[in-house]
Scaffold this active site. Structure first.
Site, PDB file in Angstrom:
ATOM      1  N   HIS A   1       0.841  -1.262   0.044  1.00  0.00           N
ATOM      2  CA  HIS A   1      -0.084  -0.045  -0.022  1.00  0.00           C
ATOM      3  C   HIS A   1       0.920   1.243   0.062  1.00  0.00           C
ATOM      4  O   HIS A   1       2.173   1.163   0.230  1.00  0.00           O
ATOM      5  CB  HIS A   1      -0.801   0.158   1.268  1.00  0.00           C
ATOM      6  CG  HIS A   1      -0.280  -0.074   2.532  1.00  0.00           C
ATOM      7  ND1 HIS A   1       0.168   0.916   3.282  1.00  0.00           N
ATOM      8  CD2 HIS A   1      -0.002  -1.127   3.441  1.00  0.00           C
ATOM      9  CE1 HIS A   1       0.945   0.554   4.132  1.00  0.00           C
ATOM     10  NE2 HIS A   1       0.790  -0.560   4.631  1.00  0.00           N
TER      11      HIS A   1
HETATM   12  P1  TYD Z   1      -1.724  -2.586   7.436  1.00  0.00           P
HETATM   13  O1  TYD Z   1      -1.049  -1.113   7.689  1.00  0.00           O
HETATM   14  O2  TYD Z   1      -2.016  -2.868   6.092  1.00  0.00           O
HETATM   15  O3  TYD Z   1      -0.396  -3.664   7.708  1.00  0.00           O
HETATM   16  P2  TYD Z   1       1.071  -3.923   6.969  1.00  0.00           P
HETATM   17  O4  TYD Z   1       1.494  -2.685   6.379  1.00  0.00           O
HETATM   18  O5  TYD Z   1       1.977  -4.099   8.061  1.00  0.00           O
HETATM   19  O6  TYD Z   1       0.839  -5.111   6.162  1.00  0.00           O
HETATM   20  O7  TYD Z   1      -2.565  -3.071   8.441  1.00  0.00           O
HETATM   21  C1  TYD Z   1      -2.787  -4.385   8.952  1.00  0.00           C
HETATM   22  C2  TYD Z   1      -4.214  -4.235   9.583  1.00  0.00           C
HETATM   23  O8  TYD Z   1      -3.858  -3.961  10.830  1.00  0.00           O
HETATM   24  C3  TYD Z   1      -5.407  -3.331   8.995  1.00  0.00           C
HETATM   25  O9  TYD Z   1      -6.700  -4.056   9.117  1.00  0.00           O
HETATM   26  C4  TYD Z   1      -5.291  -2.317   9.580  1.00  0.00           C
HETATM   27  C5  TYD Z   1      -4.828  -2.634  11.145  1.00  0.00           C
HETATM   28  N1  TYD Z   1      -4.021  -1.673  11.938  1.00  0.00           N
HETATM   29  C6  TYD Z   1      -4.576  -1.026  12.774  1.00  0.00           C
HETATM   30  O10 TYD Z   1      -5.697  -1.052  13.262  1.00  0.00           O
HETATM   31  N2  TYD Z   1      -3.809   0.049  13.485  1.00  0.00           N
HETATM   32  C7  TYD Z   1      -2.316   0.300  13.099  1.00  0.00           C
HETATM   33  O11 TYD Z   1      -1.874   1.180  13.757  1.00  0.00           O
HETATM   34  C8  TYD Z   1      -1.877  -0.432  12.037  1.00  0.00           C
HETATM   35  C9  TYD Z   1      -0.611  -0.289  11.427  1.00  0.00           C
HETATM   36  C10 TYD Z   1      -2.760  -1.351  11.320  1.00  0.00           C
END
Ligand code: TYD
Length: 146
Positions: free
Chosen positions: A57
């Site tokens: 993303h």
């Molecule tokens: P995401 O940021 O997509 O994770 P990564 O980039 O590490 O793969 O987040 C994964 C899931 O966790 C998504 O449903 C959102 C949630 N999340 C939160 O609720 N709070 C946070 O601070 C973060 C980083 C993620």
């Protein structure tokens, strides 16, 4: 009005402070002193199964610094035109990732721990999770940041 012009060349390694002693090392990360923004959130990734990928993303406004607190992994950066891969494996260094940069985290070593310090609290509205949308975002005119 401005365009999101951030490129992978705006994302670079930051050397963090390290306090060394016979009993171990300390790295502290302070708002504006060690990272060039106010820290609004710290989160960490751990228990990452072998072969998994994270990220996939971009953020519209959030910027962050990520650190390999333990183990190693690769960060694939993409500004829509240029791609760059950076290996992180030293807890005393962080990678600054600007807004408007697509990122993937891959090749995690066993037991890797990723610490991320971010300029914004969690807000799903700030995410771009679709690559085609990201490409549109990179070419769109954006309202000026407040
Ligand atoms: P995401 O940021 O997509 O994770 P990564 O980039 O590490 O793969 O987040 C994964 C899931 O966790 C998504 O449903 C959102 C949630 N999340 C939160 O609720 N709070 C946070 O601070 C973060 C980083 C993620």
């Amino acid at each position: 009005m401005k365009k999101d012009k951030s490129t992978v060349y705006d994302c670079h390694i930051i050397k963090l402070s390290q306090i060394e002693s016979a009993t171990g090392k300390i790295t502290s990360v302070s708002s504006t002193l060690d990272v060039p923004f106010d820290i609004k959130r710290v989160y960490y990734l751990y228990d990452i199964p072998g072969g998994e990928k994270r990220g996939g993303h971009a953020h519209k406004r959030l910027e962050q610094v990520i650190v390999a607190a333990s183990g190693s992994f690769d960060v694939l950066l993409d500004d829509g035109q240029i791609k760059k891969s950076i290996n992180l494996n030293l807890p005393g260094y962080g990678l600054r990732i600007r807004p408007g940069i697509w990122r993937e985290l891959v090749n995690f070593s066993s037991g890797a721990v990723v610490i991320a310090v971010a300029s914004l609290i969690y807000d799903e509205e700030d995410y771009i999770r679709d690559y085609q949308e990201f490409i549109k975002f990179k070419t769109a005119i954006l309202p000026k940041a407040e």
